[in-house]
Design an enzyme around this catalytic site. Structure first.
Site, PDB file in Angstrom:
ATOM      1  N   THR A  65       0.322  -1.208   0.106  1.00 41.19           N
ATOM      2  CA  THR A  65       0.056  -0.096  -0.102  1.00 41.19           C
ATOM      3  C   THR A  65       0.673   1.482  -0.153  1.00 41.19           C
ATOM      4  O   THR A  65       0.546   2.059  -0.786  1.00 41.19           O
ATOM      5  CB  THR A  65      -1.230   0.427   1.236  1.00 41.19           C
ATOM      6  OG1 THR A  65      -1.894  -0.739   0.901  1.00 41.19           O
ATOM      7  CG2 THR A  65      -1.791   1.430   1.646  1.00 41.19           C
ATOM      8  N   GLY A 295      -6.291  -5.869  -3.204  1.00 42.10           N
ATOM      9  CA  GLY A 295      -6.698  -4.544  -2.119  1.00 42.10           C
ATOM     10  C   GLY A 295      -5.645  -4.052  -1.871  1.00 42.10           C
ATOM     11  O   GLY A 295      -5.963  -2.707  -1.023  1.00 42.10           O
ATOM     12  N   ASP A 296      -4.400  -4.491  -1.611  1.00 40.35           N
ATOM     13  CA  ASP A 296      -3.143  -3.295  -0.877  1.00 40.35           C
ATOM     14  C   ASP A 296      -3.272  -2.268  -2.197  1.00 40.35           C
ATOM     15  O   ASP A 296      -2.988  -0.702  -1.878  1.00 40.35           O
ATOM     16  CB  ASP A 296      -1.546  -4.561  -0.406  1.00 40.35           C
ATOM     17  CG  ASP A 296      -2.018  -4.950  -0.013  1.00 40.35           C
ATOM     18  OD1 ASP A 296      -2.845  -5.397   1.138  1.00 40.35           O
ATOM     19  OD2 ASP A 296      -1.218  -5.511  -0.550  1.00 40.35           O
ATOM     20  N   ALA A 297      -3.629  -2.344  -3.362  1.00 44.94           N
ATOM     21  CA  ALA A 297      -3.368  -1.453  -4.086  1.00 44.94           C
ATOM     22  C   ALA A 297      -3.811  -0.506  -4.171  1.00 44.94           C
ATOM     23  O   ALA A 297      -3.956   0.407  -4.607  1.00 44.94           O
ATOM     24  CB  ALA A 297      -3.059  -1.959  -5.424  1.00 44.94           C
TER      25      ALA A 297
END
Length: 341
Positions: A65, A295-297
């Site tokens: 992230t 999801g992190d992105a």
């Protein structure tokens, strides 16, 4: 040096391979899950590094992230803190972070413990993550309160911490959360994986009153609902609304709950119970390479706009944009065209 966005978590080197059902069954793994390794998984790492298609990727949820957010922000906007060994894996993580412009402040654990690794087993569009924390789990509240790290905490305006880190030092997380509340700064966390609300319910509930933004996906929402005996564990909107309305320490800021749902709309619920849905960017299935890190992105894009003071719609849009780019890459990596707006 001060950095507007402070991120913290478990820095890991991802060991990524394509996995078949036989491999998953042999280690009793689900095709789409994230767990901490136990003794039964120790031979998995030695096995997969022999695969001909093995790929090593700088990982760790919060670090992914942070790298994404820094790509979209002016230089020196994001700092990432975590614990590693002083070894070759740590050097690879530093190099990968520097390639994305991310500043890292790794606490080197001087013991006979390697840098953490994560077996990322890809099958179709699913990914099974098996994490061996190693040095990452040795970070303590004392490391966080040490001048070098705490100066970074005090200099930041926004905080992002992965839920996985609740397994390492909930005391350290609470120190940062309390500082954020006292100074009216923005404190955000990600549920990260179903096992966090399922097995670390107590520490999650202790930190929840400090969270201004809560990130998660539909699987993590369901796990939260089951752990808290909510009536319909499949109703993502109802679960998000429940969390949004929980008591907050810093009442000067509303709480946002942001749940992604794969190909379905992203749900955002505010403290007042208002609900917004945002469609993702459609993509043909044949263009999807790897969903690991999507999801992190998303959170990287969202946090970049949050730091810049943009509204929810702009933050979600940038999250979708970054996730859309990442799923067309191998592993949680950002293509060259992703850069500051």
């Amino acid at each position: 040096m001060t950095y507007p966005l402070f991120c913290m978590g478990n820095p890991l080197l991802d060991i990524q391979v394509k996995a078949d059902n036989e491999l998953l069954a042999r280690y009793n793994l689900k095709s789409n899950d994230a767990i901490l390794a136990d003794e039964s998984h120790m031979s998995l790492y030695e096995e997969i590094i022999q695969f001909h298609d093995v790929v090593y990727v700088a990982g760790g949820a919060s670090q992914n992230t942070a790298r994404g957010a820094q790509r979209l922000l002016p230089p020196k906007s994001v700092v990432y803190v975590g614990a590693t060994a002083d070894d070759k894996f740590s050097s690879q993580l530093v190099a990968a972070a520097q390639a994305d412009g991310l500043t890292t402040e790794y606490v080197h654990i001087h013991a006979n413990i390697p840098t953490g690794t994560c077996a990322a087993l890809i099958s179709g569009h699913d990914r099974s993550l098996v994490t061996k924390l190693s040095a990452a789990e040795k970070l303590t509240v004392d490391h966080i309160k040490a001048d070098r790290t705490w100066n970074l905490v005090e200099g930041a305006k926004v905080y992002y911490i992965e839920g996985y880190f609740l397994t390492v030092t909930p005391e350290g997380i609470l120190e940062i959360a309390k500082h954020a509340a006292a100074e009216n700064k923005t404190f955000t966390m990600n549920l990260s994986a179903p096992f966090i609300p399922q097995f670390f319910t107590k520490v999650l509930d202790e930190v929840m009153p400090y969270m201004d933004v809560v990130f998660g996906n539909e699987g993590e929402a369901e796990a939260y609902a089951l752990a808290h005996n909510l009536p319909n564990p499949k109703d993502v909107k109802a679960i998000a609304t429940y969390i949004a309305k929980l008591p907050k320490v810093n009442t000067q800021r509303e709480r946002l709950v942001v749940f992604t749902q794969g190909v379905n709309n992203t749900i955002v619920v505010k403290s007042d119970g208002s609900i917004q849905e945002y469609p993702i960017i459609a993509i043909p299935e044949h263009e999807i390479v790897d969903c690991n890190g999507a999801g992190d992105a998303f959170c990287g894009g969202f946090m970049a706009k949050l730091v810049q003071g943009e509204d929810i719609a702009a933050s979600v849009a940038k999250g979708h944009y970054l996730a859309h780019a990442v799923i067309q890459q191998v592993g949680p990596t950002y293509p060259a065209h992703i850069k500051q707006d």
